[in-house]
Write a protein that holds these residues in place. Sequence first.
Motif, PDB file in Angstrom:
ATOM      1  N   ASN A 222     -33.610  23.340  -5.629  1.00 32.68           N
ATOM      2  CA  ASN A 222     -34.637  22.465  -6.214  1.00 32.68           C
ATOM      3  C   ASN A 222     -34.049  21.427  -7.164  1.00 32.68           C
ATOM      4  OD1 ASN A 222     -37.050  23.509  -5.008  1.00 32.68           O
ATOM      5  ND2 ASN A 222     -36.725  25.340  -6.236  1.00 32.68           N
ATOM      6  N   PHE A 223     -32.897  20.857  -6.813  1.00 27.43           N
ATOM      7  CA  PHE A 223     -32.337  19.768  -7.596  1.00 27.43           C
ATOM      8  C   PHE A 223     -32.698  18.448  -6.936  1.00 27.43           C
ATOM      9  CE2 PHE A 223     -29.246  23.052  -9.030  1.00 27.43           C
ATOM     10  CZ  PHE A 223     -29.453  22.914 -10.387  1.00 27.43           C
ATOM     11  N   TYR A 224     -32.668  17.394  -7.738  1.00 27.81           N
ATOM     12  CA  TYR A 224     -32.824  16.046  -7.194  1.00 27.81           C
ATOM     13  C   TYR A 224     -31.438  15.547  -6.805  1.00 27.81           C
ATOM     14  CZ  TYR A 224     -33.940  11.124  -6.814  1.00 27.81           C
ATOM     15  OH  TYR A 224     -34.099   9.849  -6.351  1.00 27.81           O
ATOM     16  N   PHE A 225     -31.239  15.172  -5.532  1.00 34.23           N
ATOM     17  CA  PHE A 225     -29.929  14.770  -5.051  1.00 34.23           C
ATOM     18  C   PHE A 225     -29.879  13.258  -4.856  1.00 34.23           C
ATOM     19  CE2 PHE A 225     -29.557  19.152  -4.368  1.00 34.23           C
ATOM     20  CZ  PHE A 225     -28.224  19.451  -4.145  1.00 34.23           C
ATOM     21  N   LEU A 226     -28.779  12.663  -5.276  1.00 32.75           N
ATOM     22  CA  LEU A 226     -28.545  11.238  -5.081  1.00 32.75           C
ATOM     23  C   LEU A 226     -27.193  11.103  -4.409  1.00 32.75           C
ATOM     24  CD1 LEU A 226     -29.821   8.479  -5.750  1.00 32.75           C
ATOM     25  CD2 LEU A 226     -28.403   8.426  -7.784  1.00 32.75           C
ATOM     26  N   SER A 227     -27.170  10.590  -3.176  1.00 39.60           N
ATOM     27  CA  SER A 227     -25.916  10.441  -2.455  1.00 39.60           C
ATOM     28  C   SER A 227     -25.413   9.017  -2.617  1.00 39.60           C
ATOM     29  CB  SER A 227     -26.116  10.759  -0.966  1.00 39.60           C
ATOM     30  OG  SER A 227     -26.319  12.137  -0.796  1.00 39.60           O
ATOM     31  N   LEU A 228     -24.202   8.883  -3.132  1.00 35.71           N
ATOM     32  CA  LEU A 228     -23.592   7.578  -3.383  1.00 35.71           C
ATOM     33  C   LEU A 228     -22.621   7.285  -2.253  1.00 35.71           C
ATOM     34  CD1 LEU A 228     -22.853   8.168  -7.163  1.00 35.71           C
ATOM     35  CD2 LEU A 228     -24.885   7.167  -6.135  1.00 35.71           C
ATOM     36  N   LEU A 229     -22.850   6.220  -1.509  1.00 36.71           N
ATOM     37  CA  LEU A 229     -22.044   5.902  -0.340  1.00 36.71           C
ATOM     38  C   LEU A 229     -21.153   4.714  -0.652  1.00 36.71           C
ATOM     39  CD1 LEU A 229     -21.369   6.361   2.635  1.00 36.71           C
ATOM     40  CD2 LEU A 229     -23.289   4.866   3.219  1.00 36.71           C
ATOM     41  N   PHE A 230     -19.825   4.946  -0.786  1.00 39.97           N
ATOM     42  CA  PHE A 230     -18.851   3.879  -0.961  1.00 39.97           C
ATOM     43  C   PHE A 230     -18.264   3.529   0.400  1.00 39.97           C
ATOM     44  CE2 PHE A 230     -18.734   5.708  -5.231  1.00 39.97           C
ATOM     45  CZ  PHE A 230     -18.829   4.560  -6.002  1.00 39.97           C
ATOM     46  N   GLU A 231     -18.049   2.261   0.644  1.00 38.86           N
ATOM     47  CA  GLU A 231     -17.455   1.820   1.897  1.00 38.86           C
ATOM     48  C   GLU A 231     -16.201   1.008   1.560  1.00 38.86           C
ATOM     49  OE1 GLU A 231     -21.268   1.329   4.706  1.00 38.86           O
ATOM     50  OE2 GLU A 231     -21.103  -0.097   3.074  1.00 38.86           O
ATOM     51  N   SER A 232     -15.162   1.695   1.109  1.00 39.42           N
ATOM     52  CA  SER A 232     -14.012   1.018   0.541  1.00 39.42           C
ATOM     53  C   SER A 232     -13.152   0.319   1.583  1.00 39.42           C
ATOM     54  CB  SER A 232     -13.162   2.031  -0.225  1.00 39.42           C
ATOM     55  OG  SER A 232     -12.805   3.100   0.623  1.00 39.42           O
ATOM     56  N   GLU A 233     -13.205   0.746   2.853  1.00 38.47           N
ATOM     57  CA  GLU A 233     -12.304   0.175   3.832  1.00 38.47           C
ATOM     58  C   GLU A 233     -13.008  -0.757   4.820  1.00 38.47           C
ATOM     59  OE1 GLU A 233     -10.175   3.302   5.697  1.00 38.47           O
ATOM     60  OE2 GLU A 233      -9.387   4.107   3.812  1.00 38.47           O
ATOM     61  N   ILE A 234     -14.239  -1.072   4.562  1.00 39.34           N
ATOM     62  CA  ILE A 234     -14.963  -1.954   5.452  1.00 39.34           C
ATOM     63  C   ILE A 234     -14.580  -3.403   5.158  1.00 39.34           C
ATOM     64  CG2 ILE A 234     -16.993  -2.383   4.019  1.00 39.34           C
ATOM     65  CD1 ILE A 234     -18.678  -1.936   6.521  1.00 39.34           C
ATOM     66  N   GLN A 487     -37.996  26.804 -12.293  1.00 44.04           N
ATOM     67  CA  GLN A 487     -37.443  28.142 -12.422  1.00 44.04           C
ATOM     68  C   GLN A 487     -38.079  28.879 -13.595  1.00 44.04           C
ATOM     69  OE1 GLN A 487     -33.300  27.169 -12.739  1.00 44.04           O
ATOM     70  NE2 GLN A 487     -33.020  26.976 -10.534  1.00 44.04           N
ATOM     71  N   GLY A 488     -37.952  30.193 -13.586  1.00 47.64           N
ATOM     72  CA  GLY A 488     -38.500  30.995 -14.667  1.00 47.64           C
ATOM     73  C   GLY A 488     -38.927  32.352 -14.151  1.00 47.64           C
ATOM     74  N   PRO A 489     -39.204  33.295 -15.052  1.00 44.45           N
ATOM     75  CA  PRO A 489     -39.615  34.637 -14.623  1.00 44.45           C
ATOM     76  C   PRO A 489     -40.940  34.644 -13.876  1.00 44.45           C
ATOM     77  CG  PRO A 489     -39.829  34.388 -17.013  1.00 44.45           C
ATOM     78  CD  PRO A 489     -39.078  33.193 -16.528  1.00 44.45           C
ATOM     79  N   VAL A 490     -41.805  33.677 -14.177  1.00 44.91           N
ATOM     80  CA  VAL A 490     -43.078  33.568 -13.463  1.00 44.91           C
ATOM     81  C   VAL A 490     -42.946  32.444 -12.435  1.00 44.91           C
ATOM     82  CG1 VAL A 490     -45.554  33.161 -13.653  1.00 44.91           C
ATOM     83  CG2 VAL A 490     -44.340  34.330 -15.503  1.00 44.91           C
ATOM     84  N   PRO A 491     -43.151  32.705 -11.130  1.00 46.06           N
ATOM     85  CA  PRO A 491     -43.010  31.661 -10.109  1.00 46.06           C
ATOM     86  C   PRO A 491     -43.904  30.459 -10.404  1.00 46.06           C
ATOM     87  CG  PRO A 491     -43.231  33.813  -9.085  1.00 46.06           C
ATOM     88  CD  PRO A 491     -43.500  34.006 -10.543  1.00 46.06           C
TER      89      PRO A 491
END
Length: 675
Positions: A222-234, A487-491
């Motif tokens: 349950n995390f917020y994901f941020l994918s960083l896409l580098f295109e160094s050889e383009i 998260q926590g003891p109580v759903p």
Amino acid sequence: MASNKCIVHSRLNVIDLNVLINICDEISLDKSSETINLSFEPETDSRECHRRISRFIGKKGQNLNTLQDKYDVGIHITNGSSNKAFKRNTKLENVAKLRNIVNLDKLDVLIRRKHPSLTTDTISMDEIKQELNAKWKEASEFEFIQKELSFDHNHFQFVCLSFESERSLHERREIIGRFIGKKGENLRSLEDQYNIRLHIMNDATFNRKHIQKIVNEQNENNFYFLSLLFESEISLQGRRRKISRFIGKNGEHIRGLQDKYNIPHPLSIGRIKFDRDQPPIAIEPFTYSPYNTQNTVTYYEAFWGLYLPVTTTFRVCDIWRGFWVQRLLWDIGGQLIFGTSTVKQIRNSHSYIKDMDDEQQLYHQSRSFVRFLSSWSSTKSLLRERISQLARDIAKNDFWKWKEVDIMDAWIADLESVGYKFPSIVPSSSSSSSPSSSPVIRKRAAVCVTGLVECIQEAWAPTHTNIRQRIHGDLDIFLFLSSSLKQGPVPLNTRIKNVRSYMNSTVTVLYEDRVIDPGIPSTCNPQFQLPGYAVIPVPAYFQQLWSLNECYDLVKNYEKQFNIRYQLLIRARVDTRVKMPATFERQGILNLNTTILVPPHRYFSGIDDGFALGPIELMSHYMKRWHSLRQCPPDRNFHPETYLKKYLTHFTNITIDDTISGAADAISHGPGKCH
């Protein structure tokens, strides 16, 4: 001879790349024909090229066939090789070898009209090219992954980070290294601050299998994901093309993503879950909500409302019916009530595009229709007369056609012919006039309860009872709670259900935290901590101030909507058992009608910000201090309790009341607790 072959094959809709490559070595284009070039990204391998072409064409040519039928044209895929090359290579036994002769730098698409006798005006070439380009974009690996993978876009997004054009490959790698930080310390800091997970991706890891692995991790934690896409050889040209496509014309793609996946509006379709145990909800007068023709029970007194309009589209008729029926329900003291569903519907396959076309009236007229209904009134003494009058007034305002009036009169006559008894108008019903013309309702206090979704029975319920025993008059409770603590003891689902089933609230709003900017000047260097005291989690502090501001605005809007005036406003936390005096109805310096009462802080000279009450006008300074962060104080001190005391003292009257407590009496976190 080549031109004859072109004529022979002109009836083909799509030339299959695997079979019919370069059927003509030249095609003479007339004014009714155009070609477009669809480019591949640099460094794209042959397998991905063919996967993209396959997705572009669609199963059995479905995508291109749809466009051909829509515009009555022929769409042909060609390439730049010669007809002789085609003849020579059709003898190859290995089809994979045949594919290699295709030019993988670009895809040539020819658009031709099917009927040469027609004028060129019948073909919308620009529109066709736009649709082909859109299909080509959707067929890319990037778009395909985002579309096909089953992940929550509110919790997983991609960001493309670009470089200045003059940067060398070595310089770009150095920039990436500084961005990440030593042993990833910069990224770890951002992850801890915003409770997210960052993944840096390159061409090797930007594939379906790798991304699905990350998505599965996101779904588990349950995390917020941020994918960083580098295109160094383009290449520079390729990078510019990709960045341009990512941003879109005039930034339209970025704005589209902001609108579609905006974090400030996280309760989007797909994340909403319905509670089977939710008690029925009755809609108050002058609050409109559409209801369906399915799974709806209509009582005898409302049989007249079974009529469905026939001069609107099928997608509009039940919504329009719901609006005008609600308006007349209030005249007879009736109500619209929503309960849990008693059926499970399996939707038939249908065209969402056609649905959207049929719903245009909803998109353009719903607001004006409900405003018209809210302002509508009648002096007729019988319901059947009011139904007939309203039908005519709706037609006069162009919300349906005049034919509807005649059918409505026939419907009323049919009801009477079978002995139906129309219910009587309720003279005392406030629904006969709009809220603005009704007498002002005076109430003693509005209570804003903020915090996380938790402890509703353990802390807030007893606090609520104590407040009602100590303040004379009507109280309305506004629960404005964050559901971001997963998260926590109580759903979380249990905590949310407890809040929704709590019946002693006037309005309940559940929201998710969002990335918010208080607008603190960049030159301010604010101080949120006091040396030697507990560390203040700044993002959580911002969420608290923002929620207080939103809850106050909610109360004021409720006043306006229902013509109510509150004398007092009380700020409380959902997780706090507040200590109180025997009564709040006191005189002198503790008179809550003339001052804001606040609890003292137990450890220093500030005030406890967990509870407060006072006149609603004075409490606006307390509740809306979120906006004050845009001004840097002389001492740069934004510590919650000390800043609050100085801020309120500057703008209004406050009195520290030793007989009340606040956040200091919040229920502690831990196993077995209500958190």
